[in-house]
Enzyme design. Structure first.
Site, PDB file in Angstrom:
ATOM      1  N   LYS A  28       0.863  -1.370  -0.185  1.00 26.58           N
ATOM      2  CA  LYS A  28      -0.130   0.046   0.083  1.00 26.58           C
ATOM      3  C   LYS A  28       0.929   1.218  -0.014  1.00 26.58           C
ATOM      4  CE  LYS A  28      -2.750   1.131   3.720  1.00 26.58           C
ATOM      5  NZ  LYS A  28      -3.778   1.348   4.511  1.00 26.58           N
ATOM      6  N   SER A  29       2.017   1.284   0.750  1.00 24.21           N
ATOM      7  CA  SER A  29       2.841   2.549   0.879  1.00 24.21           C
ATOM      8  C   SER A  29       3.486   2.803  -0.508  1.00 24.21           C
ATOM      9  CB  SER A  29       3.745   2.276   1.926  1.00 24.21           C
ATOM     10  OG  SER A  29       3.377   2.094   3.219  1.00 24.21           O
ATOM     11  N   ARG A 129      -8.900  12.039  12.757  1.00 24.06           N
ATOM     12  CA  ARG A 129      -7.414  12.105  12.844  1.00 24.06           C
ATOM     13  C   ARG A 129      -6.716  13.388  12.752  1.00 24.06           C
ATOM     14  NH1 ARG A 129      -5.720   6.857   9.187  1.00 24.06           N
ATOM     15  NH2 ARG A 129      -3.706   7.375  10.466  1.00 24.06           N
ATOM     16  N   ASP A 327       2.134  -0.603  11.975  1.00 23.67           N
ATOM     17  CA  ASP A 327       0.866  -1.041  11.803  1.00 23.67           C
ATOM     18  C   ASP A 327       0.783  -2.844  12.005  1.00 23.67           C
ATOM     19  OD1 ASP A 327       0.051   1.138  10.621  1.00 23.67           O
ATOM     20  OD2 ASP A 327       1.050   0.615   9.014  1.00 23.67           O
ATOM     21  N   LYS A 354      -4.067   5.932  14.939  1.00 25.85           N
ATOM     22  CA  LYS A 354      -4.157   5.658  13.951  1.00 25.85           C
ATOM     23  C   LYS A 354      -5.615   5.775  13.443  1.00 25.85           C
ATOM     24  CE  LYS A 354      -0.143   4.032  12.643  1.00 25.85           C
ATOM     25  NZ  LYS A 354       0.439   4.468  11.245  1.00 25.85           N
ATOM     26  N   ARG A 358      -5.523   2.010  18.483  1.00 24.00           N
ATOM     27  CA  ARG A 358      -5.418   0.611  18.147  1.00 24.00           C
ATOM     28  C   ARG A 358      -5.076  -0.094  19.529  1.00 24.00           C
ATOM     29  NH1 ARG A 358      -2.623   0.645  12.253  1.00 24.00           N
ATOM     30  NH2 ARG A 358      -4.749   0.841  11.034  1.00 24.00           N
ATOM     31  N   ARG A 403      -7.351  -3.066  10.177  1.00 24.72           N
ATOM     32  CA  ARG A 403      -6.364  -3.895  10.778  1.00 24.72           C
ATOM     33  C   ARG A 403      -7.038  -4.558  12.199  1.00 24.72           C
ATOM     34  NH1 ARG A 403      -2.105  -3.493   7.537  1.00 24.72           N
ATOM     35  NH2 ARG A 403      -1.718  -1.463   6.708  1.00 24.72           N
TER      36      ARG A 403
END
Length: 448
Positions: A28-29, A129, A327, A354, A358, A403
């Protein structure tokens, strides 16, 4: 509710072994950066292996709004005809980045030194965020911003008409902040310098060099000093996106805790700034091996084989490793719950900002499944119950976080009773084939 439709309740239960090959999506990055730098180059950049999750598709849509031509062939090859550094047009509408913190922060950086006005928004999770960590350094270039209280979306940025080069020390380990400043520096004269005390993922530096930018990295007493010479003409590239180690983490960790499992995950990017999870798992005693190591597109790559590992022990994860696996702490906590003894994770305050908090989300769900968890502002400890010792039987809140959803579904494959999640819909933002891939390996995951 999911930011992408009605909630999708899901449940996972213990079944047979996981076996076979898990062909996870592209990184993804690297996918985000390929599209953005392709749009800032002159000519056509060709991308294969692009992650086609909603986060990346939102970035592709944004690049079209800025004037780049972005198309996809039937075989999955993407073409980006860029407008050049400083060539972004002013979008006619609001840029909606959906659930993607990476997308919105990198795009903000890329447009911050072009004299255009852009309004950004996102789903409920993204709107909660903080963006000041990016807009504050962008202001040093001359970019102005106004948003909701607390520096939150929706937010409007007015790019600098006469940008200044910047020397900026990143206050917290964040590849997103570093990358936003470097992307802004592309259209500023002179040299933009970013200093980070702790190394974070370096995909932006590697890719900038590949596109022809003059960029150097030096390790000094201050930390990593990255120097970018502004106003280059970026050269279009042909990019093969390696498969995402953050996505690979889920079938890998599920195999480690599911009896009899043997799973191969081919062609995984093993950039040292991303591989902290796998290093930690090996320290815990995981049967995890790298096969066929090689290099593709300037990134180290290998095939990962993960086998059931019933004798894993809890460890103390070095705080310095946090940036390379930030992550992956949610899925690590699932493995830790099945290990013997405590796993201690410190230096992880980034987890609190995040897609969700999380630490709180995983701690609450694990406790509901019978696992003892301690947590503080910058740390948490999971007290492992040993393989097969986690009761389960809970429905865990995902807080619109992909996630969190995937981590609890992996947990359910090893627990005494099934584990549910209230909404698996956000999984599509980063790993749209997760459900089918896991079922193909033998996982008992169902909807409803």
């Amino acid at each position: 509710m999911s930011g992408h439709g009605d909630p999708v309740p899901m449940m996972a239960r213990k079944g047979g072994a996981l076996t076979g090959e898990a062909h996870v999506p592209g990184d993804k990055s690297i996918s985000h950066r390929s599209l953005i730098l392709g749009a800032m180059a002159v000519g056509e950049t060709r991308i294969t292996g692009l992650l086609e999750g909603q986060d990346v598709l939102d970035t592709a849509k944004a690049m079209r709004a800025f004037g780049a031509e972005v198309t996809r062939d039937d075989d999955g090859t993407w073409h980006v005809h860029g407008v050049g550094t400083g060539g972004f047009a002013e979008p006619e509408d609001v840029i909606d980045c959906g659930n993607s913190g990476t997308g919105v922060r990198l795009i903000m950086g890329a447009m911050a030194t072009t004299p255009i006005t852009v309004t950004f928004t996102g789903d409920a999770s993204l709107r909660s965020r903080p963006m000041a960590r990016v807009t504050d350094p962008l202001a040093l270039f001359g970019c102005r911003s106004v948003g909701r209280a607390g520096g939150r979306l929706p937010m409007t940025l007015v790019g600098a008409a006469e940008p200044l080069p910047v020397r900026y020390t990143v206050p917290v380990p964040s590849a997103q902040v570093k990358s936003a400043v470097l992307l802004a520096g592309l259209n500023a004269p002179g040299q933009t310098v970013v200093i980070e005390a702790e190394a974070t993922r370096d995909h932006t530096e590697r890719m900038l060099a590949g596109f022809g930018a003059e960029i150097t990295t030096e390790v000094t007493d201050e930390g990593r000093v990255i120097t970018l010479t502004g106003q280059p003409e970026l050269v279009p590239q042909t990019i093969t996106v390696p498969r995402d180690p953050s996505s690979a983490a889920f079938p890998v960790c599920a195999a480690l805790i599911t009896e009899g499992s043997d799973v191969l995950v081919p062609n995984i990017g093993l950039n040292p700034t991303r591989a902290g999870l796998f290093e930690t798992l090996i320290e815990m005693g995981a049967d995890l091996t790298y096969e066929n190591p090689r290099e593709e597109g300037g990134e180290p790559v290998a095939d990962l084989r993960a086998r059931y590992s019933p004798d894993m022990k809890g460890v103390e994860v070095p705080p310095a490793r946090a940036a390379s696996m930030i992550d992956e702490y949610p899925i690590l906590s699932v493995v830790a719950a099945n290990a013997e003894g405590p796993t201690v994770m410190r230096g992880v305050k980034e987890l609190r900002v995040k897609e969700s908090d999380r630490i709180a989300a995983m701690a609450d769900g694990l406790r509901a499944c019978g696992v003892e968890v301690e947590d503080g502002p910058d740390w948490w400890i999971v007290h492992g119950r040993g393989m097969g010792g986690v009761k389960g039987g809970a429905t865990c809140a995902t807080h619109l976080d992909h996630r969190i959803a995937m981590s609890f579904l992996c947990l359910g494959l090893s627990t005494q009773e099934p584990v549910g999640v209230d909404d698996g819909g956000p999984i599509a933002t980063s790993f749209p084939i997760f459900e089918g891939l896991m079922r193909d390996l033998g996982a008992e995951i169902e909807r409803g």
